[in-house]
Design an enzyme around this catalytic site. Structure first.
Site, mmCIF file in Angstrom:
data_model
loop_
_atom_site.group_PDB
_atom_site.id
_atom_site.type_symbol
_atom_site.label_atom_id
_atom_site.label_comp_id
_atom_site.label_asym_id
_atom_site.label_seq_id
_atom_site.Cartn_x
_atom_site.Cartn_y
_atom_site.Cartn_z
ATOM 1 N N HIS A 192 0.864 -1.192 0.000
ATOM 2 C CA HIS A 192 0.000 0.000 0.000
ATOM 3 C C HIS A 192 0.894 1.233 0.000
ATOM 4 O O HIS A 192 1.404 1.641 1.042
ATOM 5 C CB HIS A 192 -0.915 0.017 1.220
ATOM 6 N N HIS B 18 1.726 5.312 -1.735
ATOM 7 C CA HIS B 18 1.396 6.476 -2.578
ATOM 8 C C HIS B 18 2.699 7.088 -3.087
ATOM 9 O O HIS B 18 3.473 7.662 -2.298
ATOM 10 C CB HIS B 18 0.604 7.502 -1.765
ATOM 11 N N LEU B 19 2.947 6.964 -4.368
ATOM 12 C CA LEU B 19 4.162 7.522 -4.966
ATOM 13 C C LEU B 19 3.950 8.952 -5.446
ATOM 14 O O LEU B 19 4.932 9.656 -5.718
ATOM 15 C CB LEU B 19 4.633 6.649 -6.142
ATOM 16 N N HIS C 231 -10.439 1.298 0.965
ATOM 17 C CA HIS C 231 -10.270 2.267 2.046
ATOM 18 C C HIS C 231 -11.527 2.114 2.881
ATOM 19 O O HIS C 231 -12.604 2.545 2.474
ATOM 20 C CB HIS C 231 -10.129 3.698 1.508
ATOM 21 N N HIS D 149 -5.031 -0.555 5.432
ATOM 22 C CA HIS D 149 -4.644 0.248 6.588
ATOM 23 C C HIS D 149 -5.660 0.167 7.731
ATOM 24 O O HIS D 149 -6.197 1.188 8.161
ATOM 25 C CB HIS D 149 -4.350 1.703 6.207
ATOM 26 N N LEU E 142 -5.505 9.326 7.465
ATOM 27 C CA LEU E 142 -6.817 8.663 7.422
ATOM 28 C C LEU E 142 -6.597 7.217 7.030
ATOM 29 O O LEU E 142 -5.802 6.940 6.128
ATOM 30 C CB LEU E 142 -7.743 9.370 6.436
ATOM 31 N N ASP F 184 1.213 2.648 3.556
ATOM 32 C CA ASP F 184 0.370 3.812 3.317
ATOM 33 C C ASP F 184 1.214 5.089 3.425
ATOM 34 O O ASP F 184 0.743 6.139 3.879
ATOM 35 C CB ASP F 184 -0.833 3.886 4.234
#
Ligand SMILES: NC(=O)N[C@@H](CC(=O)O)C(=O)O
Ligand SMILES: [Zn+2]
Ligand SMILES: [Zn+2]
Length: 349
Positions: free
Chosen positions: A18, A20-21, A141, A179, A224, A252
């Site tokens: 998980h 985020h790039l 999510h 997450h 979140l 995350d």
């Protein structure tokens, strides 16, 4: 040897399920940090605009690959952003492409760049049917967004209102509850059928809501789903170190420019890619469970995704190092997790 004084650990190269790039200039920072340790990563699609098609996923992958350091074998595993209009054909195209490994459900309004997300899962039933048929993973999510639901209850309510009906309607659909942050989610995943698993972040293992709200408000601990009370943190530690194959590593890691975090309405997200496996090592060591880290970080994820495990290894040593106050990020800077403090494990190979 008792683990509490263990000073070195070698494990199969881990993957981040998980991540985020972000995009464009941000990729230089984010890709190099993750690619220096992790073999693969599930790259989340919540860009602006979101990655809603296989063609967009392929273009995005090409932009990521350009930023992989020469000495790294890192492989980005792409995902599609599920909308009310995603077609079953798009799912078949995604599977055919061989580069899309999952589809991400963002309930509209639930988190960063989720406004294009799903307003009603009923709109997606043909798509979900296709996913179930071909074994395409649905990543969720897991929070409801109704204004009358307390933000600390959003995940728990999601289980009853969305996840259980979804699993009843699609009993074979492979799902990752992303997450997770509550004992409710940990217990649900543990007791549910084998086609659901969960990722757990390093910050939800190492922090609780006191780290967000005590001694002043700490915007760099705002994420979140929001950090919960310590009893939930303890439940996540228990799940992560239980040896259950249903829990695996998903950082995350979600970078935002410093100005976006230190604001009257700050962005949600914690950047941990600079030291992710080291932070997990701290959490597992604190639970006297370093022997469980390799399965959580390197086996359970590829096994659930039905992908091969990485064959090479990494080694960490018990050595403290200073985390910078900020890191360069695109044309500005970000404040990483544990900024200005020390991390007590270090990757040496
Ligand atoms: N986790 C976060 O707090 N933020 C993530 C989105 C998400 O994973 O919900 C982001 O992309 O910023
Ligand atoms: Zn999320
Ligand atoms: Zn995320």
């Amino acid at each position: 040897m008792t683990q509490s004084n263990q000073t070195q650990i070698t494990l199969s190269r881990p993957d981040d399920w998980h991540l985020h790039l972000r995009d464009d200039l941000a990729l230089e920072r984010t890709v190099s940090d993750t690619a220096s340790v992790f073999g693969r990563a599930i790259v989340m699609p919540n860009l602006r605009p979101p990655v809603t098609s296989t063609a967009l996923a392929l273009d995005y992958k090409n932009r990521i690959v350009k930023n992989i350091p020469a000495n790294s074998q890192f492989e980005p595993l792409m995902t599609l952003y599920l909308t009310d209009n995603t077609s079953a054909d798009e799912i078949y195209r995604a599977k055919e492409s061989g580069i899309v490994h999952a589809v991400k459900l963002y309930p509209a309004g639930a988190t960063t760049n989720s406004d294009a997300g799903v307003t009603d899962l009923k709109h997606c039933y043909q798509t979900l049917e296709a996913m179930q048929k071909i074994g395409m993973h649905l990543l969720v999510h897991g929070e409801v967004t109704a204004a009358d639901i307390d933000v600390f209850d959003r995940e728990k309510v999601f289980i009853d209102q969305v996840l259980i009906p979804l699993m009843n309607d699609f009993p074979e659909l492979r799902i990752v509850f992303e997450h997770i942050t509550t004992s409710n989610a940990a217990e649900f995943v543990s007791s549910a059928s084998d086609n659901i698993a969960a990722t757990i972040t390093p910050h939800h293992l190492l922090l609780n809501r006191n780290d967000l709200l005590v001694g002043g408000i700490h915007p760099h601990h705002y994420c979140l789903p929001v950090l919960k009370r310590n009893t939930h943190q303890q439940a996540l530690i228990k799940a992560a170190t239980s040896g259950s194959k249903k829990f695996f590593l998903g950082t995350d890691s979600a970078p935002h420019p410093r100005a976006g975090k230190e604001a009257s309405c700050g962005c949600a997200g914690i950047y941990s890619a600079h030291a992710a496996i080291e932070l997990y090592a701290e959490a597992f060591e604190a639970a006297n469970a370093l022997d469980k880290l390799e399965s959580f970080a390197s086996f359970n994820g590829p096994d659930f995704y039905r992908l091969p495990r990485n064959e090479d290894k990494i080694t960490l040593v018990k050595e403290s190092w200073d985390v910078p106050e900020t890191l360069t990020f695109a044309d500005s800077s970000l404040v990483p997790m544990r900024a200005g403090n020390q991390i007590h494990w270090k990757v040496v190979s």
